[in-house]
Design an enzyme around this catalytic site. Structure first.
Site, PDB file in Angstrom:
ATOM      1  N   GLU A  29       0.815  -1.219   0.000  1.00 35.50           N
ATOM      2  CA  GLU A  29       0.000   0.000   0.000  1.00 35.50           C
ATOM      3  C   GLU A  29       0.849   1.270   0.000  1.00 35.50           C
ATOM      4  OE1 GLU A  29      -3.579  -0.372   2.637  1.00 35.50           O
ATOM      5  OE2 GLU A  29      -2.522  -2.171   3.306  1.00 35.50           O
ATOM      6  N   SER A 165      -6.535  -2.192   1.708  1.00 37.12           N
ATOM      7  CA  SER A 165      -6.778  -1.444   0.465  1.00 37.12           C
ATOM      8  C   SER A 165      -7.246  -2.337  -0.678  1.00 37.12           C
ATOM      9  CB  SER A 165      -5.515  -0.670   0.035  1.00 37.12           C
ATOM     10  OG  SER A 165      -5.254   0.382   0.926  1.00 37.12           O
ATOM     11  N   TYR A 231      -9.794   4.339  -4.871  1.00 37.02           N
ATOM     12  CA  TYR A 231      -8.707   5.296  -5.012  1.00 37.02           C
ATOM     13  C   TYR A 231      -8.620   5.987  -6.372  1.00 37.02           C
ATOM     14  CZ  TYR A 231      -7.142   2.960  -0.800  1.00 37.02           C
ATOM     15  OH  TYR A 231      -7.086   2.442   0.465  1.00 37.02           O
ATOM     16  N   ARG A 269     -10.998   3.324  11.574  1.00 35.11           N
ATOM     17  CA  ARG A 269     -12.227   3.211  10.792  1.00 35.11           C
ATOM     18  C   ARG A 269     -12.699   1.761  10.834  1.00 35.11           C
ATOM     19  NH1 ARG A 269     -10.810   3.476   5.399  1.00 35.11           N
ATOM     20  NH2 ARG A 269     -11.773   1.432   5.027  1.00 35.11           N
ATOM     21  N   ASP A 271     -15.312  -0.963   9.090  1.00 35.79           N
ATOM     22  CA  ASP A 271     -16.151  -1.237   7.930  1.00 35.79           C
ATOM     23  C   ASP A 271     -17.256  -2.217   8.308  1.00 35.79           C
ATOM     24  OD1 ASP A 271     -14.485   0.393   6.501  1.00 35.79           O
ATOM     25  OD2 ASP A 271     -13.279  -1.240   5.674  1.00 35.79           O
ATOM     26  N   GLU A 284     -14.091  -5.318   8.962  1.00 36.66           N
ATOM     27  CA  GLU A 284     -12.696  -5.158   9.378  1.00 36.66           C
ATOM     28  C   GLU A 284     -12.477  -3.787   9.998  1.00 36.66           C
ATOM     29  OE1 GLU A 284      -9.872  -3.990   5.924  1.00 36.66           O
ATOM     30  OE2 GLU A 284     -11.242  -5.473   5.073  1.00 36.66           O
ATOM     31  N   ASN A 286      -9.580  -0.563  10.221  1.00 35.53           N
ATOM     32  CA  ASN A 286      -8.386   0.072   9.666  1.00 35.53           C
ATOM     33  C   ASN A 286      -7.817   1.010  10.726  1.00 35.53           C
ATOM     34  OD1 ASN A 286      -8.404  -0.515   6.501  1.00 35.53           O
ATOM     35  ND2 ASN A 286     -10.511  -0.239   7.188  1.00 35.53           N
ATOM     36  N   GLY A 290      -6.841   5.756   5.170  1.00 34.34           N
ATOM     37  CA  GLY A 290      -6.350   6.659   4.143  1.00 34.34           C
ATOM     38  C   GLY A 290      -6.760   8.102   4.402  1.00 34.34           C
TER      39      GLY A 290
END
Length: 335
Positions: A29, A165, A231, A269, A271, A284, A286, A290
């Site tokens: 990443e 990602s 992205y 974060r 999800d 999951e 994070n 990002g």
């Protein structure tokens, strides 16, 4: 009275000292991290913070060593925006190093970082805590993907347990889709996760300290939210807040519980997907989300009136412990 974590405690950037914005690295990443890092660096510098860029963990170690003998080059704290593992900064290795060197850093500590980098073990913790997550199968190297898919029932997702990602993620709708995933698995030496595909809407909830930010409902123009949709594409729709009333309160409460159960603190974060039959399902966590133009935590923060530079400031503030009145106040120049 405690200060809400969406309100700045300090107004003087000097309170942070010299800040290394850690980006890039050697994980899969890297490019996303460089993009995020440039944005964070620019935002902090715009607010007057003495921030500078560092590419990767070895360079950071060199900078900390150099600063030990030269106060002008001292690294007082680290804004970690590395992504991934194996040279990324989300797997606990960096956190353990900085703990040993007594250098404060953003994001969760060793336990939360290491655990959530491993999707399989994170799901096992959630299950033990009674938190909802889709059924899954752990695939060791050389495992039979077809047999695993039959045991779960199609459709499923296959993904590395320790990547992010959307790297190496395969959407399996039928037997014919297994070939590409099997080819990837043959050259991948880590564990894979095969997870029942949730049939329903996709959401994400940013966490800032003890605050769950407004949820975001993600509506990609394509069939699913892959790397391109995250992205590159400009046609992915983000609805914030993603829900209303009691449902919005429920998803935020669930995300915060999942974050804490995984040993996380600071910011991150979570999800979540909403199964048409089973309701919300945790996917999951994070721990260094990002911070690109397409990223989601800044979108949610903006809904609360927190612009990007202010968000970066609030995240960095979490590297300074909150002291109680009995401890003598917060110290420094604060709002």
């Amino acid at each position: 009275m405690s200060t809400p974590l969406t309100t700045a405690r300090y107004i003087d950037p000097a309170v942070f000292g010299r800040v290394a914005v850690l980006m890039g690295g050697t994980s899969a990443e890297r490019e996303v991290s460089l993009d995020s890092g440039r944005n964070v660096l620019e935002a902090l510098q715009a607010r007057g913070v003495d921030a500078f860029a560092i590419d990767g963990i070895p360079a950071l170690v060199d900078a900390i060593r150099a600063g030990a003998s030269d106060p002008a080059r001292r690294v007082d704290r680290v804004f970690n925006i590395l992504h991934g593992n194996r040279g990324g900064g989300e797997d606990g290795v960096l956190q353990g190093l900085l703990d040993a060197l007594a250098v404060p850093y953003t994001g969760p500590g060793v336990l939360g970082s290491a655990l959530t980098m491993d999707k399989i073990r994170t799901k096992q913790v959630w299950m033990a805590e009674g938190l909802p997550t889709p059924r899954f199968v752990r695939l060791a190297a050389g495992a039979d993907l077809s047999a695993a898919a039959r045991s779960l029932g199609l459709p499923v997702f296959v993904k590395p347990s320790c990547e992010g990602s959307s790297v190496g993620v395969f959407r399996i709708l039928g037997e014919a889709d297994l070939a590409a995933a099997a080819q990837f698995a043959a050259g991948y030496n880590g564990e894979l996760l095969m997870e029942r595909m949730v049939q329903g809407a996709e959401y994400t909830v940013g966490i800032l300290g003890d605050v769950a930010l407004p949820s975001i409902r993600i509506e990609p123009a394509g069939d699913w939210y892959d790397y391109h949709a995250k992205y590159v594409a400009d046609d992915t729709r983000y609805i914030c807040p993603g829900l209303e009333g009691g449902e919005e309160a429920e998803i935020r409460e669930l995300a915060l519980a999942a974050f804490r159960a995984a040993g996380c603190s600071g910011w991150g974060r979570v999800d979540v997907m909403r199964d048409r039959e089973l309701g919300f399902q945790l996917i999951e966590v994070n721990t260094a989300p990002g911070m690109t133009s397409h990223s989601l935590v800044p979108k949610a923060a903006a809904r609360l009136g927190i612009d990007f530079p202010s968000l970066c400031w609030l995240i960095l503030e979490q590297t300074i412990p909150v002291q109680t009145v009995a401890d003598g106040g917060e110290g420094g120049v604060h709002a």
